[in-house]
Design a protein around this motif. Structure first.
Motif, PDB file in Angstrom:
ATOM      1  N   LEU A   1       0.826  -1.214   0.000  1.00  0.00           N
ATOM      2  CA  LEU A   1       0.000   0.000   0.000  1.00  0.00           C
ATOM      3  C   LEU A   1       0.858   1.261   0.000  1.00  0.00           C
ATOM      4  O   LEU A   1       0.497   2.267  -0.610  1.00  0.00           O
ATOM      5  CB  LEU A   1      -0.933   0.005   1.206  1.00  0.00           C
ATOM      6  N   PHE A   2       1.990   1.227   0.702  1.00  0.00           N
ATOM      7  CA  PHE A   2       2.902   2.366   0.679  1.00  0.00           C
ATOM      8  C   PHE A   2       3.409   2.614  -0.742  1.00  0.00           C
ATOM      9  O   PHE A   2       3.447   3.748  -1.213  1.00  0.00           O
ATOM     10  CB  PHE A   2       4.081   2.118   1.619  1.00  0.00           C
ATOM     11  N   GLU A   3       3.775   1.529  -1.431  1.00  0.00           N
ATOM     12  CA  GLU A   3       4.240   1.661  -2.822  1.00  0.00           C
ATOM     13  C   GLU A   3       3.121   2.200  -3.704  1.00  0.00           C
ATOM     14  O   GLU A   3       3.346   3.017  -4.594  1.00  0.00           O
ATOM     15  CB  GLU A   3       4.717   0.291  -3.322  1.00  0.00           C
ATOM     16  N   GLY A   4       1.878   1.758  -3.447  1.00  0.00           N
ATOM     17  CA  GLY A   4       0.751   2.288  -4.208  1.00  0.00           C
ATOM     18  C   GLY A   4       0.540   3.768  -3.950  1.00  0.00           C
ATOM     19  O   GLY A   4       0.265   4.537  -4.876  1.00  0.00           O
TER      20      GLY A   4
ATOM     21  N   SER B   1       7.806  -5.289  -3.795  1.00  0.00           N
ATOM     22  CA  SER B   1       6.389  -5.643  -3.903  1.00  0.00           C
ATOM     23  C   SER B   1       6.190  -6.890  -4.744  1.00  0.00           C
ATOM     24  O   SER B   1       5.324  -7.718  -4.444  1.00  0.00           O
ATOM     25  CB  SER B   1       5.587  -4.476  -4.496  1.00  0.00           C
ATOM     26  N   VAL B   2       6.976  -7.033  -5.816  1.00  0.00           N
ATOM     27  CA  VAL B   2       6.877  -8.226  -6.660  1.00  0.00           C
ATOM     28  C   VAL B   2       7.157  -9.475  -5.830  1.00  0.00           C
ATOM     29  O   VAL B   2       6.436 -10.481  -5.919  1.00  0.00           O
ATOM     30  CB  VAL B   2       7.845  -8.137  -7.860  1.00  0.00           C
ATOM     31  N   LEU B   3       8.216  -9.431  -5.018  1.00  0.00           N
ATOM     32  CA  LEU B   3       8.559 -10.584  -4.178  1.00  0.00           C
ATOM     33  C   LEU B   3       7.477 -10.847  -3.139  1.00  0.00           C
ATOM     34  O   LEU B   3       7.044 -11.999  -2.942  1.00  0.00           O
ATOM     35  CB  LEU B   3       9.906 -10.341  -3.486  1.00  0.00           C
ATOM     36  N   LEU B   4       7.024  -9.787  -2.465  1.00  0.00           N
ATOM     37  CA  LEU B   4       6.002  -9.957  -1.428  1.00  0.00           C
ATOM     38  C   LEU B   4       4.698 -10.474  -2.019  1.00  0.00           C
ATOM     39  O   LEU B   4       4.039 -11.349  -1.446  1.00  0.00           O
ATOM     40  CB  LEU B   4       5.763  -8.624  -0.708  1.00  0.00           C
ATOM     41  N   ILE B   5       4.321  -9.921  -3.174  1.00  0.00           N
ATOM     42  CA  ILE B   5       3.084 -10.358  -3.828  1.00  0.00           C
ATOM     43  C   ILE B   5       3.174 -11.826  -4.224  1.00  0.00           C
ATOM     44  O   ILE B   5       2.221 -12.594  -4.070  1.00  0.00           O
ATOM     45  CB  ILE B   5       2.794  -9.473  -5.065  1.00  0.00           C
ATOM     46  N   SER B   6       4.349 -12.228  -4.732  1.00  0.00           N
ATOM     47  CA  SER B   6       4.549 -13.621  -5.152  1.00  0.00           C
ATOM     48  C   SER B   6       4.356 -14.574  -3.980  1.00  0.00           C
ATOM     49  O   SER B   6       3.742 -15.638  -4.121  1.00  0.00           O
ATOM     50  CB  SER B   6       5.948 -13.800  -5.747  1.00  0.00           C
ATOM     51  N   ILE B   7       4.887 -14.202  -2.825  1.00  0.00           N
ATOM     52  CA  ILE B   7       4.739 -15.047  -1.627  1.00  0.00           C
ATOM     53  C   ILE B   7       3.324 -14.940  -1.069  1.00  0.00           C
ATOM     54  O   ILE B   7       2.678 -15.946  -0.730  1.00  0.00           O
ATOM     55  CB  ILE B   7       5.758 -14.622  -0.548  1.00  0.00           C
ATOM     56  N   LEU B   8       2.828 -13.710  -1.024  1.00  0.00           N
ATOM     57  CA  LEU B   8       1.573 -13.426  -0.338  1.00  0.00           C
ATOM     58  C   LEU B   8       0.387 -14.164  -0.955  1.00  0.00           C
ATOM     59  O   LEU B   8      -0.395 -14.807  -0.250  1.00  0.00           O
ATOM     60  CB  LEU B   8       1.328 -11.915  -0.364  1.00  0.00           C
ATOM     61  N   PHE B   9       0.273 -14.105  -2.280  1.00  0.00           N
ATOM     62  CA  PHE B   9      -0.938 -14.643  -2.886  1.00  0.00           C
ATOM     63  C   PHE B   9      -0.953 -16.156  -2.986  1.00  0.00           C
ATOM     64  O   PHE B   9      -2.019 -16.767  -2.989  1.00  0.00           O
ATOM     65  CB  PHE B   9      -1.184 -13.975  -4.242  1.00  0.00           C
ATOM     66  N   ILE B  10       0.203 -16.766  -3.047  1.00  0.00           N
ATOM     67  CA  ILE B  10       0.232 -18.224  -2.948  1.00  0.00           C
ATOM     68  C   ILE B  10      -0.177 -18.634  -1.531  1.00  0.00           C
ATOM     69  O   ILE B  10      -0.964 -19.568  -1.338  1.00  0.00           O
ATOM     70  CB  ILE B  10       1.624 -18.768  -3.313  1.00  0.00           C
ATOM     71  N   LEU B  11       0.336 -17.916  -0.528  1.00  0.00           N
ATOM     72  CA  LEU B  11      -0.034 -18.198   0.861  1.00  0.00           C
ATOM     73  C   LEU B  11      -1.529 -18.006   1.104  1.00  0.00           C
ATOM     74  O   LEU B  11      -2.193 -18.864   1.688  1.00  0.00           O
ATOM     75  CB  LEU B  11       0.740 -17.276   1.804  1.00  0.00           C
ATOM     76  N   LEU B  12      -2.055 -16.883   0.652  1.00  0.00           N
ATOM     77  CA  LEU B  12      -3.454 -16.562   0.923  1.00  0.00           C
ATOM     78  C   LEU B  12      -4.397 -17.518   0.212  1.00  0.00           C
ATOM     79  O   LEU B  12      -5.411 -17.941   0.766  1.00  0.00           O
ATOM     80  CB  LEU B  12      -3.747 -15.116   0.508  1.00  0.00           C
ATOM     81  N   ALA B  13      -4.058 -17.841  -1.056  1.00  0.00           N
ATOM     82  CA  ALA B  13      -4.900 -18.789  -1.794  1.00  0.00           C
ATOM     83  C   ALA B  13      -4.805 -20.179  -1.172  1.00  0.00           C
ATOM     84  O   ALA B  13      -5.804 -20.905  -1.093  1.00  0.00           O
ATOM     85  CB  ALA B  13      -4.481 -18.827  -3.259  1.00  0.00           C
TER      86      ALA B  13
END
Length: 611
Positions: A80-83, A284-296
């Motif tokens: 969100l900070f990056e956004g 953000s690319v790295l965090l998103i890659s980890i985050l959405f696999i985890l959340l799904a």
């Protein structure tokens, strides 16, 4: 350890697949997460366990206890900070009334329309319905760009969709955060005076901490109190620190603080802002890659069964085929956009990473607090995200052709280099109805171009970001006009296929000019002129002239004059329909010359009587 390494490997693999097949990264990320999570547990593992288990029995797995909440919260705060960094107030003023209305009127239509639909279709409480609708306001550039990258269309349409995605991300996130905080202060109960006071504290502390620490960080960076090599990690530590500190003073105010901090810092004039943004994008690319696999993966089959219902299809259809078009048509009322262009913008509205990420965080937190209906948030938002991305990724090109916004021939011109010569050429081309985009790494040249009303971008041709810019979708001609011949050659080789399908040209070098056999087919304007000669003529005779042609012989006689006169450089042929044809150094691309055609050239006036 194996699970953690596997998530990172799978995440980067998903990003590569998205790049390779030109699809939004969120699609393979969520699909992989569902595969290693609920699908594996139900159909593949044999013992009912997930291949990747973020939480198991509440206290085992990758993130035992509440540690998953903490990781998701910190990751979302960075995203969100990056956004927030990308939201420039000046850009909101400059992008035009259509985009401004889309992120205001369009957002309100989505917010109230989706809340009504969710409330009456799924019988959710008004609080949960409003949170759901706030989460699906956002579209986002990360999902828009891959879908539109290979659809040639008018620049106006691409610009509307691009800027809507960029600007609405932090705005939608801010709305979602405020709605969530309004719900969380009373855990879904009756909203009392105390709850409203708590909500006021959240807004007050979040806004204050975000604003204050953004200015403090800007002051520290500009005064070079932090060495350059620590700048990026210092910024990361500052974001996490502000998130935690604000949360300590007012519970759940941290996300609001980092959004405000990003917005304020993004609108500052810090010279390190661009570098900071690059770092945050990579992180953000790295965090998103980890985050959405985890959340799904954390979703259970029981969660999916909640929305395995005909009511889900009705909700999706209303949001996509009713609410989105209503918002677009209200926002574009009275604009210059045509009916078919409004239909296309209405069709393309994929939801993205911010929606899915915040939905998971808020859904988990509210469900843990026992808020009724909170279990619907994550699966419903994931359904909207996956459904809209799949729909738009598979049908956007076909729909563009069907409604007539697909350009059969890309007439736009991309000029590499924004020197005085380039600006003269671009200004002439624009006044003759051609869409021209100048790119240069020199900010001074870009400013001068923009002062002339030209479209100019500060970009590095060695970066891949340029190829992702959907505002260049209608570019079919490429002209490399820099002082460096190696850069010109590199630009032609790299961008010929994407931006030069109708013609790719560059200035010839002095070495090529001295040896006629080395004169390349893509040589631009004249075999006798390189950058220095063009610059000299532009300096001494800064005007573009037109002279009427009678036939090909007349044209060739004029070309002979230009070959012998260093103050005249031929540029284009203008035909009877006003179309401009670029002259190459070997003249092979000029097929027909008829009476009424014109020779366009840079330099002093030609004495017509002597021709």
């Amino acid at each position: 350890m194996i699970e953690l390494a596997g998530i990172i490997i799978l995440g980067i693999l998903a990003q590569w697949v998205a790049w390779k097949f030109k699809i939004p990264a969120i699609l393979p990320l969520i699909l992989i997460g569902l595969l290693v999570g609920p699908i594996a547990a139900e159909f593949l593992s044999g013992d009912g366990t997930k291949w990747i288990e973020p939480i198991w029995n509440g206290d085992e797995g990758l993130f035992p206890g509440e540690s998953l909440f903490y990781f998701v919260s910190l990751a979302i705060s960075v995203i969100l900070f990056e956004g927030g960094l990308t939201l420039k107030m000046s850009e909101i003023k400059n992008v035009g009334p259509v985009i401004t209305k889309l992120i205001t009127i369009g957002s309100m239509v989505t917010f109230f329309g989706a809340a009504l639909a969710a409330h009456y279709i799924f019988d959710l409480s008004w609080q949960i319905s409003c949170l759901f609708s706030a989460l699906i306001i956002v579209t986002g550039p990360t999902v828009i760009t891959p879908i539109l990258r290979n659809i040639p269309m008018k620049k106006d349409i691409s610009a509307v969709l691009k800027w809507e995605g960029i600007l609405i991300d932090p705005i939608g996130a801010l709305v979602a955060v405020l709605v969530f905080e309004f719900i969380s202060v009373d855990a879904g109960g009756e909203f009392t005076k105390t709850a409203l006071i708590e909500f006021g504290k959240i807004v007050l502390f979040g806004s204050t901490f975000g604003f204050a620490f953004a200015h403090a960080m800007n002051f520290i960076i500009n005064n070079k109190w932090v060495p350059h090599y620590l700048l990026n990690v210092f910024a990361l530590a500052a974001v996490l620190g502000v998130f935690v500190l604000s949360d300590a003073f007012a519970h759940e105010s941290g996300l609001l603080a980092v959004v405000v901090m990003g917005m304020v810092l993004g609108n500052s004039k810090s010279p390190y802002l661009k570098e900071l943004l690059y770092f945050k994008e990579s992180l953000s690319v790295l965090l998103i890659s980890i985050l959405f696999i985890l959340l799904a993966a954390n979703i259970n089959v029981s969660d999916l069964m909640l929305i395995y219902d005909w009511k889900t299809l009705i909700l999706f259809s209303i949001i996509v085929f009713v609410i989105r078009p209503v918002g677009v048509f209200l926002s574009t009322y009275g604009s210059s956009l045509k009916l078919n262009e409004k239909f296309f913008i209405s069709w393309v509205g994929p939801r993205g990473i911010v929606a899915a990420g915040i939905a998971s965080l808020f859904g988990l937190k509210l469900a843990k607090e026992g808020v009724s209906g909170a279990e619907y948030i994550t699966p419903l938002v994931f359904m909207i995200v996956l459904g809209t991305v799949l729909l738009n990724a598979t049908t956007a090109r076909f729909f563009a052709k069907m409604v007539g916004v697909f350009l059969k021939k890309s007439e736009g011109i991309l000029i590499i280099g924004a020197s005085k010569v380039s600006r003269l050429l671009a200004h002439y081309l624009v006044t003759n109805g051609r869409n021209v985009v100048l790119i240069d790494s020199n900010e001074r040249n870009i400013k001068k171009a923009k002062d002339l009303g030209l479209t100019a971008m500060n970009a590095n041709i060695y970066s891949d970001n340029l190829m992702d810019d959907i505002e260049l979708n209608n570019v079919g001609y490429l002209m490399a006009l820099t002082i460096n011949s190696d850069i010109n050659k590199y630009a032609i080789n790299k961008f010929r296929k994407q931006f030069g399908e109708n013609g790719a040209f560059r200035l010839i070098s002095q070495e090529e000019m001295s040896d006629e056999q080395k004169c390349p087919k893509e040589g631009l304007f004249s075999k006798n002129d390189h950058y220095s000669m063009l610059s000299d003529v532009a300096k001494d005779h800064p005007s573009i002239q037109e002279i009427d042609l009678e036939n090909r012989e007349h044209y060739e006689s004029l070309i002979e004059i230009t070959n012998n006169d260093k103050d005249i450089i031929p540029l284009f042929i203008k035909d009877n329909d006003g179309e401009l044809h670029i002259i190459s150094s070997n003249n092979l691309n000029v097929d027909t010359i008829e009476e009424g055609f014109q020779l366009v050239y840079l330099g002093k006036p030609i004495d017509v009587e002597k021709v």
